[in-house]
Design a protein around this motif. Structure first.
Motif, mmCIF file in Angstrom:
data_model
loop_
_atom_site.group_PDB
_atom_site.id
_atom_site.type_symbol
_atom_site.label_atom_id
_atom_site.label_comp_id
_atom_site.label_asym_id
_atom_site.label_seq_id
_atom_site.Cartn_x
_atom_site.Cartn_y
_atom_site.Cartn_z
ATOM 1 N N GLN A 1 -5.195 -0.081 4.606
ATOM 2 C CA GLN A 1 -5.158 1.321 5.035
ATOM 3 C C GLN A 1 -4.434 1.476 6.374
ATOM 4 O O GLN A 1 -3.675 2.408 6.573
ATOM 5 C CB GLN A 1 -6.577 1.874 5.145
ATOM 6 C CG GLN A 1 -7.295 2.062 3.822
ATOM 7 C CD GLN A 1 -6.589 3.079 2.938
ATOM 8 O OE1 GLN A 1 -5.976 4.026 3.407
ATOM 9 N NE2 GLN A 1 -6.672 2.866 1.628
ATOM 10 N N ALA A 2 -4.681 0.556 7.299
ATOM 11 C CA ALA A 2 -4.035 0.623 8.615
ATOM 12 C C ALA A 2 -2.516 0.501 8.485
ATOM 13 O O ALA A 2 -1.759 1.194 9.166
ATOM 14 C CB ALA A 2 -4.586 -0.472 9.520
ATOM 15 N N SER B 1 -0.726 1.412 5.966
ATOM 16 C CA SER B 1 -0.168 2.636 5.371
ATOM 17 C C SER B 1 -0.096 3.782 6.374
ATOM 18 O O SER B 1 0.738 4.676 6.242
ATOM 19 C CB SER B 1 -1.000 3.065 4.155
ATOM 20 O OG SER B 1 -2.312 3.439 4.561
ATOM 21 N N ILE B 2 -0.967 3.749 7.389
ATOM 22 C CA ILE B 2 -0.992 4.816 8.395
ATOM 23 C C ILE B 2 -0.025 4.539 9.532
ATOM 24 O O ILE B 2 0.697 5.428 9.990
ATOM 25 C CB ILE B 2 -2.432 4.991 8.939
ATOM 26 C CG1 ILE B 2 -3.323 5.578 7.841
ATOM 27 C CG2 ILE B 2 -2.457 5.880 10.186
ATOM 28 C CD1 ILE B 2 -4.774 5.685 8.207
ATOM 29 N N ASN B 3 0.003 3.289 10.012
ATOM 30 C CA ASN B 3 0.891 2.937 11.123
ATOM 31 C C ASN B 3 1.381 1.512 10.922
ATOM 32 O O ASN B 3 0.630 0.558 11.091
ATOM 33 C CB ASN B 3 0.155 3.071 12.464
ATOM 34 C CG ASN B 3 1.079 2.888 13.658
ATOM 35 O OD1 ASN B 3 2.175 2.364 13.530
ATOM 36 N ND2 ASN B 3 0.627 3.323 14.825
ATOM 37 N N LYS B 4 2.654 1.378 10.594
ATOM 38 C CA LYS B 4 3.218 0.055 10.298
ATOM 39 C C LYS B 4 3.320 -0.828 11.540
ATOM 40 O O LYS B 4 3.545 -2.036 11.441
ATOM 41 C CB LYS B 4 4.598 0.200 9.660
ATOM 42 C CG LYS B 4 5.614 0.899 10.556
ATOM 43 C CD LYS B 4 6.958 1.079 9.865
ATOM 44 C CE LYS B 4 7.957 1.779 10.780
ATOM 45 N NZ LYS B 4 9.261 1.975 10.118
ATOM 46 N N THR C 1 -7.100 6.305 17.406
ATOM 47 C CA THR C 1 -7.156 7.321 16.348
ATOM 48 C C THR C 1 -6.687 6.752 15.014
ATOM 49 O O THR C 1 -7.287 7.029 13.963
ATOM 50 C CB THR C 1 -6.302 8.539 16.738
ATOM 51 O OG1 THR C 1 -6.780 9.074 17.974
ATOM 52 C CG2 THR C 1 -6.358 9.616 15.663
ATOM 53 N N ASP C 2 -5.621 5.957 15.034
ATOM 54 C CA ASP C 2 -5.105 5.361 13.796
ATOM 55 C C ASP C 2 -6.117 4.395 13.182
ATOM 56 O O ASP C 2 -6.300 4.359 11.955
ATOM 57 C CB ASP C 2 -3.779 4.636 14.068
ATOM 58 C CG ASP C 2 -2.633 5.590 14.334
ATOM 59 O OD1 ASP C 2 -2.761 6.768 13.959
ATOM 60 O OD2 ASP C 2 -1.626 5.163 14.921
ATOM 61 N N THR D 1 -8.945 6.480 11.685
ATOM 62 C CA THR D 1 -8.515 7.114 10.440
ATOM 63 C C THR D 1 -8.485 6.096 9.291
ATOM 64 O O THR D 1 -8.874 6.413 8.157
ATOM 65 C CB THR D 1 -7.121 7.746 10.618
ATOM 66 O OG1 THR D 1 -7.158 8.667 11.709
ATOM 67 C CG2 THR D 1 -6.683 8.467 9.354
ATOM 68 N N SER D 2 -8.026 4.887 9.596
ATOM 69 C CA SER D 2 -7.973 3.832 8.568
ATOM 70 C C SER D 2 -9.366 3.508 8.059
ATOM 71 O O SER D 2 -9.581 3.371 6.843
ATOM 72 C CB SER D 2 -7.323 2.571 9.144
ATOM 73 O OG SER D 2 -6.023 2.848 9.616
ATOM 74 N N GLN E 1 -10.743 6.182 5.794
ATOM 75 C CA GLN E 1 -10.227 6.085 4.428
ATOM 76 C C GLN E 1 -11.006 5.028 3.622
ATOM 77 O O GLN E 1 -11.336 5.232 2.451
ATOM 78 C CB GLN E 1 -8.736 5.711 4.454
ATOM 79 C CG GLN E 1 -7.847 6.730 5.129
ATOM 80 C CD GLN E 1 -7.613 7.964 4.273
ATOM 81 O OE1 GLN E 1 -8.170 8.091 3.192
ATOM 82 N NE2 GLN E 1 -6.819 8.882 4.764
ATOM 83 N N TYR F 1 -7.638 12.656 -3.227
ATOM 84 C CA TYR F 1 -6.697 12.431 -2.134
ATOM 85 C C TYR F 1 -5.394 13.209 -2.284
ATOM 86 O O TYR F 1 -4.607 13.276 -1.347
ATOM 87 C CB TYR F 1 -6.354 10.938 -2.032
ATOM 88 C CG TYR F 1 -7.420 10.116 -1.352
ATOM 89 C CD1 TYR F 1 -7.762 10.346 -0.032
ATOM 90 C CD2 TYR F 1 -8.081 9.107 -2.053
ATOM 91 C CE1 TYR F 1 -8.740 9.591 0.591
ATOM 92 C CE2 TYR F 1 -9.063 8.342 -1.441
ATOM 93 C CZ TYR F 1 -9.386 8.591 -0.112
ATOM 94 O OH TYR F 1 -10.352 7.851 0.500
#
Length: 417
Positions: A70-71, A73-76, A129-130, A133-134, A137, A158
């Motif tokens: 998940q992390a 996908s949110i921030n590479k 925050t990232d 958020t991960s 999810q 989703y």
């Protein structure tokens, strides 16, 4: 008329060769180059190539893999590393700079994930925050599993809601065009704002400097004060165009060389391709008119003071007008068709910025833009006539004079001449 051109070019060349102008220009060029090469500069100091390495202490043995997925996908740029040591060892590693932070994963009483994040500093709110958020999810997926939602149902959950926007007004800008216009207007508003403040102040300082050195007594014996005022205004206006041309050429060249590295940031959202010619035309018109409006105001205010130290006090209200117009324009970037923005766009001291904001972001009737320009021209003409009378008497006033009551004295001196 020959004297007019002599003063104009003397003002222009004298300021052009001054150390303050050269230093200011060079410093600003360095700032422009730094801003347009910001990503490259950051990468020089970034040991990890932009990656944020975070240690993960998974107390459950089950959350690391889905959390890492998940992390990513949110921030590479977030690099999660499973840590097999103790919490104390992880904290020591953070202190040595091996990790940006530590996140501890565990289950709560409902068998849903929760976490604790530790770092040397929690000032980097975007990273926190990232990560949050991960984990949210992951929690949603586990909660869905507990209530026996199928993968199809979870996908529906989703799936983003369909939300389309259409403008009913004829020839209204699309969302992409609005973003492009917003970016252009944002940049040009800053140019207008800083240019008006800097060059109007320069004119007031120029007049006050000549008065304090008694050069004015020599000048007024051969050249009328009115010619002096407009020669200085146009001379410093040419200086401003010269300096802006240098900034724009350097900025444009640097942007074209670094556009690939900047496309994911400001320039990715607010593009600058295919800028309408009419928008550039309005930018030039409102910049020039705004300059002449405040330059004329600054010239006769500068003529009222005899000491350079009093200039800032005298022109402070003028500066506050520019600041007020800029703040209103910043508000208008998010709501350009507000009634308040429309009304203030016809107030001459705000028109250069706010009317330009409206013509740049909205599809307004041409007559509204022409009306704004006409108001500006009439105001400049009236201010020029009044300012010339004040300037003519003001340059003859010496002694302590830092009050607006001195305008009356200057006008009286003009009548007695």
């Amino acid at each position: 008329m020959n004297n007019f051109w002599i003063i104009l070019f003397h003002t222009y060349l004298n300021k052009l060769k001054s150390k303050s102008f050269i230093v200011t220009t060079l410093l600003t060029v360095v700032i422009v180059l730094a801003l347009t090469n910001l990503n490259n500069i950051i990468s020089i100091f970034d040991k990890n190539g932009g990656k944020e390495t975070v240690a993960v202490l998974d107390e459950t043995g089950k959350l690391y893999d889905p959390f890492k997925q998940q992390a990513a996908s949110i921030n590479k740029d977030i690099k999660l590393t499973k840590f097999n040591g103790t919490e104390k060892e992880a904290e020591i590693a953070i202190g040595k700079g091996e990790f940006k932070g530590l996140i501890q994963l565990r289950f709560n009483d409902e068998k849903l994930p929760e976490a604790t994040y530790k770092a040397r500093s929690i000032a980097d709110s975007s990273l926190y925050t990232d990560l949050q958020t991960s984990l949210q999810q992951v929690k949603t997926m586990l909660a869905a599993t507990q209530i026996n939602l199928t993968p199809t149902q979870l996908e529906k959950l989703y799936e983003p809601v369909s939300f389309e926007k259409f403008a009913l007004e004829k020839n209204a800008k699309t969302e992409e065009e609005l973003n492009q216009a917003r970016g252009l207007v944002y940049v040009l508003l800053f140019i207008i704002y800083f240019s008006v403040i800097m060059y109007a102040n320069m004119i007031a300082m120029e007049v006050a400097t000549e008065k304090s050195s008694r050069v004015m007594e020599i000048l007024i014996s051969s050249v009328s004060p009115i010619k002096q005022m407009f020669a200085k205004i146009i001379g410093i206006g040419l200086l401003s165009l010269t300096q802006l041309a240098v900034f724009l050429i350097v900025g444009y060249y640097s942007l074209t060389k670094n556009m690939d590295s900047l496309k994911d940031g400001f320039f990715g959202v607010y593009g600058f391709k295919d800028i309408p010619g009419v928008t550039i035309m309005y930018a030039v018109i409102f910049f020039i008119l705004g300059y002449f409006l405040y330059a004329t105001l600054a010239a006769f205010l500068g003529s009222l003071v005899s000491r350079i130290e009093d200039v800032q006090q005298m022109i402070t209200p003028m500066t506050l007008l520019v600041v007020a117009g800029f703040m209103i324009a910043m508000f208008g970037l998010g709501n350009p068709d507000a009634a308040f923005i429309t009304a203030t766009s016809y107030i001459p001291f705000f028109t250069p910025m706010i009317m330009f904001l409206r013509v740049g972001m909205l599809t307004i009737p041409v007559w509204e833009a022409i009306l704004g320009i006409s108001i500006l021209v009439i105001t400049i003409a009236a201010l020029a006539v009044f300012g010339a009378r004040v300037y003519r008497g003001g340059v003859l006033m010496y002694g302590q004079s830092n009050s607006y009551k001195d305008i009356k004295k200057a006008l009286q001196l003009t009548k007695n001449k």
